[in-house]
Design an enzyme around this catalytic site. Structure first.
Site, mmCIF file in Angstrom:
data_model
loop_
_atom_site.group_PDB
_atom_site.id
_atom_site.type_symbol
_atom_site.label_atom_id
_atom_site.label_comp_id
_atom_site.label_asym_id
_atom_site.label_seq_id
_atom_site.Cartn_x
_atom_site.Cartn_y
_atom_site.Cartn_z
ATOM 1 N N LYS A 45 1.290 -1.297 -0.212
ATOM 2 C CA LYS A 45 -0.151 0.133 0.023
ATOM 3 C C LYS A 45 0.650 1.268 -0.120
ATOM 4 C CE LYS A 45 -3.709 2.698 2.811
ATOM 5 N NZ LYS A 45 -4.767 2.221 4.061
ATOM 6 N N ARG A 56 -10.323 10.803 1.779
ATOM 7 C CA ARG A 56 -9.797 11.165 3.375
ATOM 8 C C ARG A 56 -11.557 12.224 3.549
ATOM 9 N NH1 ARG A 56 -4.332 11.524 2.772
ATOM 10 N NH2 ARG A 56 -4.004 9.054 3.098
ATOM 11 N N ARG A 78 1.234 9.776 5.860
ATOM 12 C CA ARG A 78 1.599 8.360 6.078
ATOM 13 C C ARG A 78 2.976 7.793 5.583
ATOM 14 N NH1 ARG A 78 -3.644 8.131 8.400
ATOM 15 N NH2 ARG A 78 -5.499 8.171 6.987
ATOM 16 N N GLU A 91 6.900 -6.838 0.830
ATOM 17 C CA GLU A 91 5.760 -6.925 0.975
ATOM 18 C C GLU A 91 4.172 -7.698 0.712
ATOM 19 O OE1 GLU A 91 5.123 -4.687 4.530
ATOM 20 O OE2 GLU A 91 6.487 -3.155 3.866
ATOM 21 N N LYS A 143 -3.026 -2.081 -3.746
ATOM 22 C CA LYS A 143 -2.681 -0.541 -3.569
ATOM 23 C C LYS A 143 -2.715 1.045 -3.848
ATOM 24 C CE LYS A 143 -6.253 1.713 -0.587
ATOM 25 N NZ LYS A 143 -6.799 2.145 0.826
ATOM 26 N N SER A 191 -10.547 5.485 -4.645
ATOM 27 C CA SER A 191 -11.039 6.671 -4.336
ATOM 28 C C SER A 191 -10.776 8.047 -5.467
ATOM 29 C CB SER A 191 -11.355 7.870 -3.169
ATOM 30 O OG SER A 191 -9.697 7.922 -2.863
ATOM 31 N N TYR A 244 -15.271 1.509 -6.324
ATOM 32 C CA TYR A 244 -16.779 1.623 -5.989
ATOM 33 C C TYR A 244 -17.483 1.440 -7.248
ATOM 34 C CZ TYR A 244 -14.081 3.811 -2.715
ATOM 35 O OH TYR A 244 -12.667 3.885 -1.542
HETATM 36 C C1 PBG Z 1 -7.113 3.206 5.470
HETATM 37 C C2 PBG Z 1 -7.417 2.963 4.115
HETATM 38 C C3 PBG Z 1 -7.335 4.038 3.573
HETATM 39 C C4 PBG Z 1 -8.334 4.056 1.777
HETATM 40 C C5 PBG Z 1 -8.434 2.766 2.419
HETATM 41 N N1 PBG Z 1 -7.841 2.217 3.593
HETATM 42 C C6 PBG Z 1 -7.016 5.397 3.779
HETATM 43 C C7 PBG Z 1 -5.567 5.364 3.834
HETATM 44 O O1 PBG Z 1 -4.438 4.564 3.774
HETATM 45 O O2 PBG Z 1 -4.968 7.142 3.314
HETATM 46 C C8 PBG Z 1 -8.130 4.610 0.539
HETATM 47 C C9 PBG Z 1 -9.555 4.167 -0.476
HETATM 48 C C10 PBG Z 1 -9.515 4.957 -1.120
HETATM 49 O O3 PBG Z 1 -9.086 6.161 -1.512
HETATM 50 O O4 PBG Z 1 -10.197 4.401 -1.882
HETATM 51 N N2 PBG Z 1 -8.625 2.815 6.117
#
Ligand code: PBG
Length: 333
Positions: A205, A215, A226, A242, A257, A283, A322
């Site tokens: 990720k 967010r 992060r 990983e 991701k 997203s 989505y």
């Molecule tokens: C963390 C999480 C995130 C997403 C899924 N799980 C956000 C992040 O790590 O900042 C993002 C999913 C998306 O952008 O569609 N709980």
């Protein structure tokens, strides 16, 4: 024979176009499939609302109430989707994300509701991470000097895994990128006799600008970034590492991701692991295409299907998107 060795042909004898002549022929030789069962729909459920709340940067996606969530999962089941991934949005947040482990926390309640509604017709998955529940918005608990404390966070994840399993979840999705999270969660689940609950590990990720709209979707309180736990964009070998570590720790499925900017990582991971690979069409990827389509700059429906096909072709067995419900409808036409 490599293409360099292909003998010269006099005249247009070799015609790859022959296999593209009719829809039936194209269908027969299609190398990659895209099917509803391969798609997982992420869903947001928010505490203390009486009507669904639209998410501005993700047109067509809402924060559900507990009751509208049930309509959404029923539809997902009737469309034959592979599963749903649930995210909870609590009213109250605190430094340690207590709402995540509270049996009456919104996500745990929603898991029980959803499982009661759809039973085994769908794989019910839940996000296992603290960021929606912490007032600082980080995926873990913090040290006194404000850094994310890996090993104390693992204890919280173990508690969260037990709470979600107790609520009835089929598969947990640890998304916090803490070292050792899969092993600790597997051990906690097994010790609590939840040996059948599986783990979809967010393995590779990346710290990504493409999470922006999410967010907003979860009302994140994050200030900063992060980057001390999510991966750096330049690193693909590390993404494979990983994923291999997560398989060793007991991950049932590994995930990459975001998807689109990391399709090379999806392919590399697919080539070396012996478990299913998922990819999350996040997203920002959704928002980009929707925004262009709203402007009339792109043909929305074929662009959605082409996007999902690309992720499948890169090697993802499962795609979180989505567009899952809509894509299933388009594929059934
Ligand atoms: C963390 C999480 C995130 C997403 C899924 N799980 C956000 C992040 O790590 O900042 C993002 C999913 C998306 O952008 O569609 N709980």
């Amino acid at each position: 024979m490599t293409s360099a060795e292909v003998p010269p042909v006099l005249g247009p004898t070799i015609r790859p176009r022959r296999l593209r002549t009719t829809p039936a022929l194209r269908r027969m030789v299609a190398e990659t499939s895209l099917e509803a069962r391969q798609l997982v729909l992420p869903l947001f459920v928010r505490e203390d609302i009486t009507e669904p709340v639209p998410i501005g940067s993700m047109p067509g996606v809402v924060q559900h109430t507990r009751s509208t969530l049930l309509a959404a999962v029923t539809e997902a089941a009737s469309l034959g989707l592979g599963g749903v991934m649930l995210f909870g949005i609590p009213t109250a947040k605190d430094a340690v994300g207590s709402g995540a482990t509270d049996p009456n926390g919104i996500l745990n309640l929603a898991i029980t509701d959803v499982v009661a509604e759809v039973g085994d017709a769908l794989t019910v998955m839940s996000d296992l991470c603290l960021d929606e529940f912490t007032d600082h918005g980080h995926c873990g608990v913090l040290t006194s000097d404000g850094r994310v404390d890996n090993d104390r966070t693992l204890e919280a994840y173990a508690d969260m895994a037990r709470a979600q399993a107790h609520a009835g979840v089929d598969m947990v999705g640890p998304s916090g990128m803490m070292d050792g999270q899969v092993a600790v969660i597997r051990e906690a689940l097994d010790a609590a006799e939840h040996t059948d609950v599986s783990i979809l590990a967010y393995s590779a990720k990346y710290a990504s600008a493409f999470f922006g709209p999410f967010r907003e979707a979860v009302g994140s309180s994050l200030v900063g970034d992060r980057r001390t736990y999510q991966q750096d964009a330049p690193n693909a070998v590390e993404g494979v590492r990983e994923a291999l570590l997560d398989v060793q720790e007991g991950a049932d499925i590994v995930m990459v991701k975001p998807a689109l900017a990391y399709l090379d990582v999806v392919r590399r991971v697919r080539d070396v692991v012996d478990v299913p690979v998922a990819a999350y069409n996040v997203s920002g990827e959704y928002a980009m295409l929707e925004a262009a389509a709203t402007q009339g700059w792109i043909d929305r429906e074929p662009a959605i299907l082409e996007t999902l096909m690309a992720i499948r072709r890169a090697g993802a067995d499962v795609v979180l998107t989505y567009w899952a419900a809509e894509a299933a409808r388009l594929l059934a036409r």
